[in-house]
Structures are given as structure tokens and as C-alpha cells.
Design a protein around this motif. Structure first.
Motif, short mmCIF file in Angstrom:
data_model
loop_
_atom_site.label_atom_id
_atom_site.label_comp_id
_atom_site.label_asym_id
_atom_site.label_seq_id
_atom_site.Cartn_x
_atom_site.Cartn_y
_atom_site.Cartn_z
N HIS A 93 0.81 -1.22 0.00
CA HIS A 93 0.00 0.00 0.00
C HIS A 93 0.85 1.27 0.00
CE1 HIS A 93 -3.77 -2.22 0.57
NE2 HIS A 93 -3.09 -3.00 1.41
N ARG A 94 2.13 1.12 -0.18
CA ARG A 94 3.04 2.27 -0.27
C ARG A 94 2.90 3.21 0.93
NH1 ARG A 94 1.91 5.40 -5.00
NH2 ARG A 94 -0.24 4.67 -4.85
N ILE A 95 3.00 2.61 2.11
CA ILE A 95 2.85 3.35 3.36
C ILE A 95 4.08 4.24 3.59
CG2 ILE A 95 2.66 3.14 5.87
CD1 ILE A 95 0.10 2.41 4.36
N ASP A 96 3.83 5.48 3.94
CA ASP A 96 4.91 6.44 4.22
C ASP A 96 5.28 6.47 5.69
OD1 ASP A 96 4.88 7.62 1.51
OD2 ASP A 96 2.89 8.36 2.12
N VAL A 97 4.29 6.26 6.58
CA VAL A 97 4.49 6.43 8.02
C VAL A 97 3.94 5.23 8.76
CG1 VAL A 97 3.94 7.85 10.04
CG2 VAL A 97 4.35 8.95 7.82
N LEU A 98 4.77 4.61 9.59
CA LEU A 98 4.29 3.59 10.52
C LEU A 98 3.91 4.30 11.82
CD1 LEU A 98 6.79 0.64 9.98
CD2 LEU A 98 4.68 1.18 8.76
N PHE A 99 2.73 3.98 12.31
CA PHE A 99 2.12 4.73 13.42
C PHE A 99 1.66 3.74 14.48
CE2 PHE A 99 -1.53 8.10 14.09
CZ PHE A 99 -1.13 8.27 15.41
N PRO A 100 2.60 3.14 15.23
CA PRO A 100 2.21 2.17 16.26
C PRO A 100 1.77 2.85 17.54
CG PRO A 100 4.59 2.39 16.22
CD PRO A 100 4.06 3.27 15.11
N ARG A 101 0.77 2.27 18.17
CA ARG A 101 0.32 2.74 19.49
C ARG A 101 0.77 1.74 20.54
NH1 ARG A 101 -3.90 1.35 22.91
NH2 ARG A 101 -4.48 2.99 24.40
N SER A 102 1.64 2.17 21.42
CA SER A 102 2.13 1.41 22.55
C SER A 102 3.22 0.42 22.14
CB SER A 102 0.98 0.71 23.27
OG SER A 102 1.37 0.33 24.57
N ILE A 103 3.64 -0.42 23.11
CA ILE A 103 4.94 -1.09 23.00
C ILE A 103 4.95 -2.25 22.04
CG2 ILE A 103 6.61 -2.44 24.32
CD1 ILE A 103 6.18 -0.55 26.66
N VAL A 104 3.97 -3.16 22.09
CA VAL A 104 4.01 -4.32 21.20
C VAL A 104 3.93 -3.89 19.73
CG1 VAL A 104 2.89 -6.47 20.56
CG2 VAL A 104 3.15 -5.88 22.98
N PRO A 105 3.00 -3.02 19.32
CA PRO A 105 3.04 -2.53 17.95
C PRO A 105 4.34 -1.80 17.61
CG PRO A 105 0.89 -2.12 18.89
CD PRO A 105 1.76 -2.57 20.01
N ALA A 106 4.93 -1.11 18.59
CA ALA A 106 6.21 -0.44 18.34
C ALA A 106 7.29 -1.46 18.02
CB ALA A 106 6.62 0.39 19.56
N ALA A 107 7.31 -2.60 18.73
CA ALA A 107 8.29 -3.65 18.43
C ALA A 107 8.09 -4.17 17.01
CB ALA A 107 8.15 -4.79 19.44
N MET A 108 6.83 -4.36 16.60
CA MET A 108 6.54 -4.80 15.24
C MET A 108 7.04 -3.77 14.22
SD MET A 108 2.60 -6.05 15.74
CE MET A 108 2.12 -7.40 16.82
N ALA A 109 6.74 -2.51 14.48
CA ALA A 109 7.12 -1.46 13.54
C ALA A 109 8.63 -1.32 13.43
CB ALA A 109 6.50 -0.13 13.97
N LEU A 110 9.34 -1.43 14.55
CA LEU A 110 10.80 -1.34 14.51
C LEU A 110 11.39 -2.46 13.66
CD1 LEU A 110 11.54 -0.45 18.26
CD2 LEU A 110 11.89 1.04 16.28
N GLY A 111 10.80 -3.66 13.77
CA GLY A 111 11.26 -4.75 12.92
C GLY A 111 10.99 -4.48 11.45
N ALA A 112 9.80 -3.98 11.16
CA ALA A 112 9.43 -3.72 9.76
C ALA A 112 10.29 -2.63 9.15
CB ALA A 112 7.95 -3.35 9.68
#
Length: 404
Positions: A93-112
Motif C-alpha cells: 500500500h506504499r505506506i509512508d508512516v508507521l504509526f504504532p500505538r504502545s509497545i508491542v506494535p512499536a516492536a513490530m514497527a521497529l522490525g518492519a
């Protein structure tokens, strides 16, 4: 700008429809698209309502179930799965910004982000999650889970192009932990705003009709609590305050608006409150504002803890917008500043003596001047907690991303 808002939600959470979707809708600039990815308990049962709300706003929505046992290995496995999910979705989807809320999504986003070098990170810390687990959930601050969560938190704070927090204290704690002097310059303190057209005091006739529907006399003092019934909210001390009010005005009524009505009923039974003195409601979202407006004082009794400094109680803004004075403990997020002046009362502790003094204030000061307090509270709510103000702050965060 195309952003992907990623959440990890336990049972009972419904803040997408009631909080984030309205804010993100108003915060979008022309051409912006906000995508939603929700990892959730009971995802099948809950995703339909979130999907419908997102579709009405033109926000693409994806739901994912979660593995829950054993807790730490399951969470680690979900982080790995989420990393792959987010990376694939962002490429597609050609995402420009990863926008995680809180720690577990942040861990996912850091990996991605390892395979998305052009993407930017907007990290919504939304509290001190690991500390909340340590304060109220039995975690040890020396344990593996706490250390793992705070390590992710530090990494996300350092990596974030822009950081969202709910209080100035949260910003300062996260900056200190990350050891990064640039954190304050990359941080926006946002609010949990509500639609002031929905959350309003209404008129005298509508408030009287609500009381009549609940079987409450027009002049009976009404003490109200909206929220969860867990330990951080001191339910036993809420009852103690209500009993102190009832000693002065025996016709007083306690209204408990909660997603855990069985727990609320058990609380009332354990304290042997008369059935005529308690109303327990699991209210629909559109019913909440009219119930708040019909009450006389709203409670927010929080346990003193580090994690509470990063909280922004949604109920405080809802109370004030509905003209309801708030009775809250000190030291919770920015509540001390938000409740300055005659829009409620701040409590230094929850001792019997303090609650007795607060009950005397409610009966002798607040109730005779209820209309005056209603106007003051509404004005404060309009100054601090409107949906428009929250949207402006979120838009500031998006603008800062463009500037980086």
C-alpha cells in the motif's frame, strides 16, 4: 501521506470508534489516507464494528487475532508475525508512516522498518505500559517482561521521527530513559478530545428526563463513575466517598457506568449499599453523555504510581464537556493543571478524613451552586478537550513528519 496506525488491544477495548477514528478523521489533510491494523483479543467479534466505522470514514481496516499463551513467548511470536504483516502491508500500500500505538506494535514497527528504509516512525507511546504492569499487574521491574518492554520503549523513542504522549510528565520520563536530549523537540503532547456537540450539558429538561428514566429524584445528589472497575481506580474508596455523601444526603445515588457491570454490582453488594442507592449501567456510546450530564460529581480516584503520571483519563474531559465537576486524585497526567480553579476538586490522598472533607464540599458547596459549576466545567472542557483541539495537535505531528 499514507500512514498505518497499528494497535494491540485487550478484551473490551472500544476506543477506535469512540476516540481515535474521530480524531484521525479530523486530523487528516487533503490527500492523506490513514490505514488501520488492529491486533486484538476477540478480533472476530469486534472487528465488524470497527471495520464499519472505518469504512464510513474511508480508512482501510485490517484485523488480526493474537496468540496469548504462554504469555511472553506468545507475545514474542506475535511481534515476529506482526513485523512481517506490517512490512508486507506497507510495501503493498506504499505506506509512508508507521504509526504504532504502545509497545508491542512499536516492536513490530521497529522490525518492519529494517526493510522499509524510507518509512518514517510516528510513535504513540500512550502511557508507560510496562510500568503500569509493574504497578498493578504483578510484574517485577527486574523481570524479563519488564526489561524487554522498556528496551522496546527506549528503542522506539530514540528511533521515532515524532513521538506522541498524553502528559508532560510522560515526555520527561521517556526522554530521561532514552538518554536523548532531542526527545522533547520531537514530542507532541496530545489530548483525548471528544465531540463537544455530543458531550454537552444538554438542557434542564433533558437532564430531568434522564433522571426520571433511572428512577432518580430530581433533587437527589448523583455521584457518578465512568470506566473500569480495576484496582488502579480504587473502587472501594469510591464507595467510601459515596457513603460519606449519603450520610449527609440519604437520598443520594451512585451511578456506575462500566464495561464490567457484574463487577460493579458485586462491589455494591459487598459494601451492602441499598439497591435504591445504586444504578449500574453498561451504556451504549450515545447514552454516556446524557448520563454524565444528569449527574452532580464525577469520580476519578487513581492509585498513586509512576505509570499514572503518563495517563490522560478520558473521563475527565468527558465530565467537563458535560458540565460535570470532577473529583480526582492528584498526580495523574496533567489533571492537576486541567482542574485548576472551580471545576472540581483535587484530592491529596484517599483517606477517610480527605473523603469526608470532599463529601462536605460536594454537599455544602457544589450542590447549591450546581448551575455555576456546570457553566465553569463546560467552559474548561471547551478550552482543553474538544475533538477539534485534539485533531489540531495530531495534525501538528503529521506536519512535523513532513518537515523532517
Amino acid at each position: 501521506m499514507r500512514s498505518l496506525f497499528v494497535t494491540w488491544d485487550g478484551p473490551g477495548s472500544n476506543y477506535h470508534e469512540s476516540l481515535f477514528l474521530p480524531i484521525l478523521d479530523r486530523a487528516r489533510r487533503p490527500g492523506d489516507v490513514v490505514h488501520l491494523m488492529q491486533y486484538a483479543w476477540e478480533s472476530d467479534a469486534r472487528s465488524a464494528t470497527v471495520a464499519a466505522a472505518a469504512a464510513r470514514l474511508g480508512m482501510p481496516y485490517t484485523a488480526r487475532g493474537v496468540w496469548r499463551r504462554p504469555a511472553l513467548p506468545a507475545t514474542a511470536a506475535m511481534v515476529a508475525r506482526g513485523t512481517a504483516d506490517i512490512a508486507r502491508y506497507a510495501w503493498r500500500h506504499r505506506i509512508d508512516v508507521l504509526f504504532p500505538r504502545s509497545i508491542v506494535p512499536a516492536a513490530m514497527a521497529l522490525g518492519a522498518l529494517r526493510v522499509l528504509p524510507a518509512a518514517r516512525l510516528l510513535y504513540d507511546a500512550d502511557g508507560l505500559v510496562a510500568d503500569e504492569r509493574a504497578d498493578f499487574g504483578g510484574w517485577s521491574r527486574g523481570g524479563r517482561a519488564y526489561r524487554a518492554f522498556t528496551a522496546v520503549e527506549r528503542a522506539a523513542v530514540r528511533r521515532a521521527d515524532v513521538l506522541l504522549v498524553r502528559s508532560e510528565a510522560a515526555r520527561d520520563v521517556l526522554a530521561s530513559r532514552a538518554g536523548d536530549a532531542s526527545v522533547p523537540d520531537r514530542t507532541v503532547v496530545v489530548t483525548n478530545g471528544k465531540d463537544e456537540a455530543l458531550f454537552s450539558p444538554g438542557i434542564a429538561a433533558s437532564r430531568a428526563a434522564t433522571r426520571a428514566r433511572l428512577g432518580i429524584a430530581p433533587e437527589a445528589p448523583v455521584v457518578l463513575f465512568a470506566g473500569s472497575m480495576g484496582t488502579p481506580y480504587n473502587p472501594d474508596r469510591m464507595v467510601a466517598f459515596f457513603e460519606a455523601v449519603r450520610q449527609r444526603r440519604p437520598e443520594s445515588v451512585l451511578v456506575l457506568l462500566t464495561g464490567s457491570p457484574d463487577e460493579a454490582a458485586a462491589l455494591a453488594a459487598a459494601h451492602r449499599l441499598p439497591e435504591t442507592s445504586v444504578r449500574v449501567r453498561h451504556a451504549a456510546p450515545d447514552e454516556v453523555p446524557v448520563l454524565l450530564a444528569a449527574a452532580d460529581v464525577g469520580l476519578g480516584f487513581y492509585a498513586p504510581a509512576l505509570s499514572m503520571q503518563a495517563r490522560a483519563p478520558i473521563k475527565v474531559g468527558e465530565y467537563l464537556l458535560c458540565g460535570l465537576p470532577a473529583l480526582c486524585t492528584r498526580g495523574v497526567g496533567d489533571v492537576d493543571r486541567q482542574l485548576e480553579g472551580d471545576v472540581g476538586r483535587l484530592l491529596p490522598d484517599l483517606s477517610d478524613e480527605t473523603l469526608a472533607a470532599a463529601a462536605a464540599w460536594a454537599v455544602e458547596d457544589l450542590l447549591p451552586a450546581r448551575d455555576v459549576y456546570r457553566t465553569r466545567c463546560r467552559d474548561r472542557g471547551l478550552a482543553l478537550f474538544t475533538l477539534g483541539r485534539s485533531a489540531r495537535l495530531y495534525r501538528e505531528a503529521f506536519d512535523r513528519l513532513d518537515a523532517r
